[in-house]
Design a protein around this motif. Structure first.
Motif, mmCIF file in Angstrom:
data_model
loop_
_atom_site.group_PDB
_atom_site.id
_atom_site.type_symbol
_atom_site.label_atom_id
_atom_site.label_comp_id
_atom_site.label_asym_id
_atom_site.label_seq_id
_atom_site.Cartn_x
_atom_site.Cartn_y
_atom_site.Cartn_z
ATOM 1 N N GLY A 101 0.835 -1.207 0.000
ATOM 2 C CA GLY A 101 0.000 0.000 0.000
ATOM 3 C C GLY A 101 0.864 1.249 0.000
ATOM 4 N N GLY A 105 -0.079 4.447 0.102
ATOM 5 C CA GLY A 105 -0.701 5.668 0.618
ATOM 6 C C GLY A 105 0.242 6.271 1.644
ATOM 7 N N ILE A 106 -0.236 7.253 2.399
ATOM 8 C CA ILE A 106 0.672 7.938 3.320
ATOM 9 C C ILE A 106 1.135 7.003 4.444
ATOM 10 C CG2 ILE A 106 -1.068 8.982 4.879
ATOM 11 C CD1 ILE A 106 2.080 10.717 3.497
ATOM 12 N N ASN A 107 0.254 6.078 4.882
ATOM 13 C CA ASN A 107 0.689 5.172 5.956
ATOM 14 C C ASN A 107 1.772 4.218 5.458
ATOM 15 O OD1 ASN A 107 -1.001 6.318 7.818
ATOM 16 N ND2 ASN A 107 -2.617 4.788 7.619
ATOM 17 N N GLU A 146 2.891 -0.972 -4.338
ATOM 18 C CA GLU A 146 1.623 -0.255 -4.507
ATOM 19 C C GLU A 146 0.972 -0.765 -5.784
ATOM 20 O OE1 GLU A 146 -0.671 1.993 -3.278
ATOM 21 O OE2 GLU A 146 -1.586 1.749 -5.250
ATOM 22 N N LYS A 147 -0.319 -1.018 -5.730
ATOM 23 C CA LYS A 147 -0.968 -1.640 -6.888
ATOM 24 C C LYS A 147 -1.184 -0.667 -8.046
ATOM 25 C CE LYS A 147 -5.782 -1.276 -5.306
ATOM 26 N NZ LYS A 147 -6.334 -0.398 -6.330
ATOM 27 N N GLN A 169 -2.642 7.036 -4.977
ATOM 28 C CA GLN A 169 -3.789 7.080 -5.903
ATOM 29 C C GLN A 169 -5.129 7.105 -5.175
ATOM 30 O OE1 GLN A 169 -6.225 4.566 -6.971
ATOM 31 N NE2 GLN A 169 -5.674 2.976 -5.500
ATOM 32 N N THR A 187 -6.986 7.371 -0.999
ATOM 33 C CA THR A 187 -7.349 8.375 0.013
ATOM 34 C C THR A 187 -6.307 9.483 0.151
ATOM 35 O OG1 THR A 187 -7.962 6.358 1.217
ATOM 36 C CG2 THR A 187 -8.424 8.451 2.286
ATOM 37 N N SER A 188 -5.038 9.124 0.008
ATOM 38 C CA SER A 188 -3.982 10.087 0.316
ATOM 39 C C SER A 188 -3.864 11.218 -0.700
ATOM 40 C CB SER A 188 -2.646 9.356 0.491
ATOM 41 O OG SER A 188 -2.771 8.434 1.543
ATOM 42 N N THR A 212 -8.536 16.996 2.541
ATOM 43 C CA THR A 212 -8.776 18.451 2.618
ATOM 44 C C THR A 212 -7.437 19.197 2.555
ATOM 45 O OG1 THR A 212 -10.654 17.877 4.033
ATOM 46 C CG2 THR A 212 -10.102 20.182 3.937
ATOM 47 N N MET A 264 -4.968 19.501 4.727
ATOM 48 C CA MET A 264 -4.540 20.272 5.891
ATOM 49 C C MET A 264 -3.602 19.451 6.763
ATOM 50 S SD MET A 264 -8.070 22.159 6.792
ATOM 51 C CE MET A 264 -7.487 22.789 8.331
ATOM 52 N N VAL A 283 -0.402 -6.609 -5.155
ATOM 53 C CA VAL A 283 -0.106 -7.892 -4.494
ATOM 54 C C VAL A 283 -1.368 -8.729 -4.629
ATOM 55 C CG1 VAL A 283 0.549 -9.030 -2.357
ATOM 56 C CG2 VAL A 283 1.473 -6.765 -2.905
ATOM 57 N N ARG A 320 -12.633 7.936 4.332
ATOM 58 C CA ARG A 320 -11.892 7.748 5.576
ATOM 59 C C ARG A 320 -12.198 6.348 6.074
ATOM 60 N NH1 ARG A 320 -13.937 12.369 6.704
ATOM 61 N NH2 ARG A 320 -12.554 14.139 6.674
ATOM 62 N N GLY A 347 -5.866 6.731 10.723
ATOM 63 C CA GLY A 347 -4.744 7.675 10.714
ATOM 64 C C GLY A 347 -5.084 8.956 9.982
ATOM 65 N N LEU A 404 -3.025 12.200 7.473
ATOM 66 C CA LEU A 404 -1.789 12.623 6.788
ATOM 67 C C LEU A 404 -0.859 13.258 7.816
ATOM 68 C CD1 LEU A 404 -3.429 14.504 3.815
ATOM 69 C CD2 LEU A 404 -1.898 12.565 3.526
ATOM 70 N N THR A 405 -1.452 14.118 8.639
ATOM 71 C CA THR A 405 -0.678 14.928 9.577
ATOM 72 C C THR A 405 0.234 14.097 10.481
ATOM 73 O OG1 THR A 405 -2.551 16.435 9.608
ATOM 74 C CG2 THR A 405 -0.912 16.730 11.344
HETATM 75 C C1 LIG Z 1 -12.350 13.405 2.701
HETATM 76 C C2 LIG Z 1 -11.093 13.250 3.513
HETATM 77 C C3 LIG Z 1 -10.412 14.363 3.965
HETATM 78 C C4 LIG Z 1 -9.243 14.220 4.725
HETATM 79 N N1 LIG Z 1 -8.562 15.331 5.100
HETATM 80 C C5 LIG Z 1 -7.435 15.207 5.819
HETATM 81 C C6 LIG Z 1 -6.678 16.364 6.167
HETATM 82 O O1 LIG Z 1 -7.000 17.495 5.760
HETATM 83 N N2 LIG Z 1 -5.567 16.196 6.917
HETATM 84 C C7 LIG Z 1 -5.162 14.962 7.349
HETATM 85 O O2 LIG Z 1 -4.174 14.899 8.074
HETATM 86 N N3 LIG Z 1 -5.831 13.838 7.005
HETATM 87 C C8 LIG Z 1 -6.953 13.935 6.248
HETATM 88 N N4 LIG Z 1 -7.641 12.823 5.862
HETATM 89 C C9 LIG Z 1 -7.164 11.507 6.298
HETATM 90 C C10 LIG Z 1 -6.070 10.959 5.375
HETATM 91 O O3 LIG Z 1 -6.268 11.368 4.042
HETATM 92 C C11 LIG Z 1 -6.055 9.432 5.444
HETATM 93 O O4 LIG Z 1 -5.986 9.042 6.783
HETATM 94 C C12 LIG Z 1 -4.849 8.834 4.745
HETATM 95 O O5 LIG Z 1 -4.721 9.343 3.443
HETATM 96 C C13 LIG Z 1 -4.997 7.323 4.709
HETATM 97 O O6 LIG Z 1 -3.850 6.801 4.088
HETATM 98 P P1 LIG Z 1 -3.653 5.238 3.888
HETATM 99 O O7 LIG Z 1 -2.254 5.042 3.505
HETATM 100 O O8 LIG Z 1 -4.158 4.493 5.056
HETATM 101 O O9 LIG Z 1 -4.680 4.833 2.711
HETATM 102 P P2 LIG Z 1 -4.645 5.088 1.153
HETATM 103 O O10 LIG Z 1 -4.121 6.419 0.803
HETATM 104 O O11 LIG Z 1 -6.008 4.763 0.655
HETATM 105 O O12 LIG Z 1 -3.599 4.035 0.615
HETATM 106 C C14 LIG Z 1 -3.832 2.663 0.524
HETATM 107 C C15 LIG Z 1 -3.096 2.165 -0.709
HETATM 108 O O13 LIG Z 1 -3.077 0.743 -0.719
HETATM 109 C C16 LIG Z 1 -3.059 0.338 -2.078
HETATM 110 N N5 LIG Z 1 -3.442 -1.079 -2.191
HETATM 111 C C17 LIG Z 1 -4.644 -1.629 -1.873
HETATM 112 N N6 LIG Z 1 -4.626 -2.946 -2.118
HETATM 113 C C18 LIG Z 1 -3.385 -3.238 -2.583
HETATM 114 C C19 LIG Z 1 -2.773 -4.452 -3.021
HETATM 115 N N7 LIG Z 1 -3.409 -5.619 -3.040
HETATM 116 N N8 LIG Z 1 -1.481 -4.388 -3.455
HETATM 117 C C20 LIG Z 1 -0.797 -3.219 -3.459
HETATM 118 N N9 LIG Z 1 -1.351 -2.046 -3.062
HETATM 119 C C21 LIG Z 1 -2.623 -2.062 -2.625
HETATM 120 C C22 LIG Z 1 -4.060 1.283 -2.722
HETATM 121 O O14 LIG Z 1 -3.910 1.354 -4.116
HETATM 122 C C23 LIG Z 1 -3.758 2.601 -2.010
HETATM 123 O O15 LIG Z 1 -2.879 3.426 -2.746
HETATM 124 C C24 LIG Z 1 -8.782 12.927 5.072
HETATM 125 C C25 LIG Z 1 -9.467 11.806 4.599
HETATM 126 C C26 LIG Z 1 -10.593 11.954 3.806
HETATM 127 C C27 LIG Z 1 -11.291 10.761 3.270
#
Ligand SMILES: Cc1cc2nc3c(=O)[nH]c(=O)nc-3n(C[C@H](O)[C@H](O)[C@H](O)COP(=O)(O)OP(=O)(O)OC[C@H]3O[C@@H](n4cnc5c(N)ncnc54)[C@H](O)[C@@H]3O)c2cc1C
Length: 511
Positions: free
Chosen positions: A9, A11-13, A32-33, A38, A40-41, A45, A47, A176, A321, A357, A359-360
């Protein structure tokens, strides 16, 4: 080669955890797939904030930690994270009285003590008058507090590139598709979407950082219990700049906050909504026209003379989220705290699920995840956290200028500013590239100061592959591109990719 940590994955995590693992000296793989960021990250918003509204749900720990991380991110990514002021206007009839908001902002200041970036204050009447179009009727007070804004997708990308800089193998377009547990290690398999070739990696531990896909990814794996998730969809509108230079937090009648934020010089961002999402396609989360109208109505209630219409909306984006299901009846009241679950498997292997989680606070979450995981990966226990809070992200180093006498002719002041804004301290790499291959000096899209060198850099260094990687995640050209410009860019990308030998770029790591 066997990796110590395979993070699934981008994303930011996932990128944050890969960076932390690589900085602690672990052999790290990030898969990353699709494209980095691509999902949530890139749909946030934008911020970097403590989350003032979480004070109402008593999430003081979350706010405190986020405010500390806001300080850190401003230091390690000054080209991507910029401080700004948010103003909360308070009107007659609001359930939250001016003194309550003032108290909230004072607590916010207090929780940031030692790492604050300014102080909250009540605006003077001439400052309130200067906010263009804001309804003044019934306005009791306007209270301002400091926060920061981020280019979310680039923060994520540069975190991945920063992991790569210290040895992590970072591969996007690598879904994956299968994970098995064999003889004391996990085997991760799938297909490289750029080449169509199968890949096969082995790792001592796996971090499931697939965000909303966490339960879906679990179905492909040796089988670990997952938490029950709730998906909270939020949409944002991008409109041409409304002339607002500071952010506004509008308290709506339904006890929510809607942000109206200046964004990328030429735009204003309005969001977000909150509604339960029940689908499984998190790559393109649909939105409804009702949600768009909801945001326009809320905005127009505060800017009645402006009367913003649907036709003025340039772009709508939507994301989910991932929240852990709880007893609260409303999505707003579910906690935004992240959770990390570590599950040791046979033969010293370990599996980790990451939930929620922000971004912050991603860097702190990554530190905690690797602290937990490290004792399973190395018999000697976790290496101490090192450097990720003090080492600049990929383009976050000090900006170095080119002496005027060495300034190449193609480098106009406009292009220089565009590159510095886009790539931070790496902007000089673009100059070198364009000097080494003069063809790359060609201006592709004048309006965006986007050259062939940008395209070449984004594909070869920044892992871009598809059009949207260029227009939505590495730049924000998507809001304003005409059909002609899109065609031109798309053709140039196709042309450039034809000349690339993907095996030599990506084949080695995947063999
Ligand atoms: C509307 C909204 C507004 C927000 N605003 C803020 C803000 O202003 N400030 C802030 O701090 N936070 C904010 N957040 C929270 C923040 O955006 C999320 O917590 C964060 O982006 C989550 O990241 P993630 O890595 O968990 O998930 P994701 O970014 O969704 O990443 C998961 C990744 O896993 C990949 N993946 C999935 N399955 C597979 C697989 N089988 N093989 C390989 N890769 C795979 C996906 O393609 C994806 O890229 C907001 C969230 C939302 C929804």
């Amino acid at each position: 080669m066997e990796f110590d940590v395979a993070v699934v994955g981008g994303g930011i995590n996932g990128t944050g955890i890969a960076r932390e693992a690589a900085y602690r000296g672990f052999r790290t793989l990030l898969l990353e797939k699709d494209d980095i960021a691509q999902a949530t990250s890139s749909q946030s918003t934008k911020m970097i904030h403590g989350g003032i509204r979480y004070l109402e749900t008593w999430d003081f720990h979350l706010v405190h930690e986020s405010l500390r991380e806001r300080w850190t991110l401003l230091k390690i990514a000054p080209h991507l994270v910029k401080p700004f002021q948010i103003v909360i206007p308070v009107y007659k009839g609001s359930v939250r009285r001016p003194w309550m908001i003032r108290l909230g902002t004072l607590i916010y200041d207090l929780l940031a003590v030692g790492r604050n970036i300014g102080r909250s204050r009540r605006l003077r009447s001439e400052e309130v008058q200067a906010i263009p179009g804001l309804k003044k009727d019934g306005l009791l007070a306007a209270i301002a507090y400091p926060d920061a804004q981020v280019f979310d997708a680039r923060l994520c990308l540069e975190t991945a590139l920063s992991a790569q800089e210290v040895g992590a193998v970072v591969l996007n377009y690598h879904p994956v598709e299968r994970v098995t547990l064999e003889n004391g290690h996990y085997r991760l398999q799938g297909t490289h979407l750029r080449t169509g070739a199968p890949y096969n990696f082995s790792a001592k531990s796996v971090v499931n950082a697939t965000g909303p896909w966490t339960p879906i990814f679990e179905r492909l794996t040796p089988g670990h219990p997952t938490k029950e998730m709730v998906y909270d969809r939020g949409i944002h509108l991008v409109v041409p700049s409304l002339g607002i230079t500071e952010g506004l937090a509008l308290m709506t009648g339904d006890k929510r906050l809607i942000f109206v934020l200046p964004w990328q010089e030429h735009y204003t961002l309005i969001g977000t909504t909150e509604s339960k999402f029940e689908g499984e396609d998190f790559s393109s989360v649909p939105y409804s026209e009702e949600e768009v109208s909801y945001l326009l109505d809320k905005f127009n209630a505060f800017f009645p003379e402006r009367n913003l219409t649907r036709g003025e909306v340039l772009y709508v984006y939507s994301g989910v989220r991932t929240l852990i299901a709880g007893h609260e009846s409303s999505l707003t009241r579910l906690s935004r705290e992240a959770e990390i679950n570590l599950m040791p498997d046979q033969g010293g292997t370990a599996w980790m699920n990451v939930y929620g989680g922000k971004l912050t606070s991603y860097r702190r979450l990554a530190e905690q995840a690797i602290n937990k995981l490290a004792r399973h990966v190395t018999p000697s226990g976790p290496a101490p956290p090192r450097f990720t809070a003090s080492t600049p992200l990929y383009g976050g180093r000090e900006l170095v200028d080119i002496p005027p006498d060495k300034n190449p002719a193609f480098l106009t002041p406009e292009l220089r500013d565009a590159w510095r804004g886009r790539y931070g301290s790496n902007w000089a790499e673009l100059v070198d590239l364009a000097l080494a291959q003069p063809k790359l000096q060609e201006m592709l899209l004048q309006r965006f100061q986007y050259t062939l060198a940008d395209l070449a850099y984004m594909v070869t260094v920044e892992l871009a592959f598809r059009l949207e990687d260029l227009t939505f995640r590495r730049t924000k050209m998507i809001y304003g591109l005409t059909e002609n410009e899109t065609r031109k860019l798309s053709q140039a990308l196709e042309q450039f990719l034809k000349g690339q030998d993907w095996d030599s770029l990506y084949g080695e790591a995947a063999s």
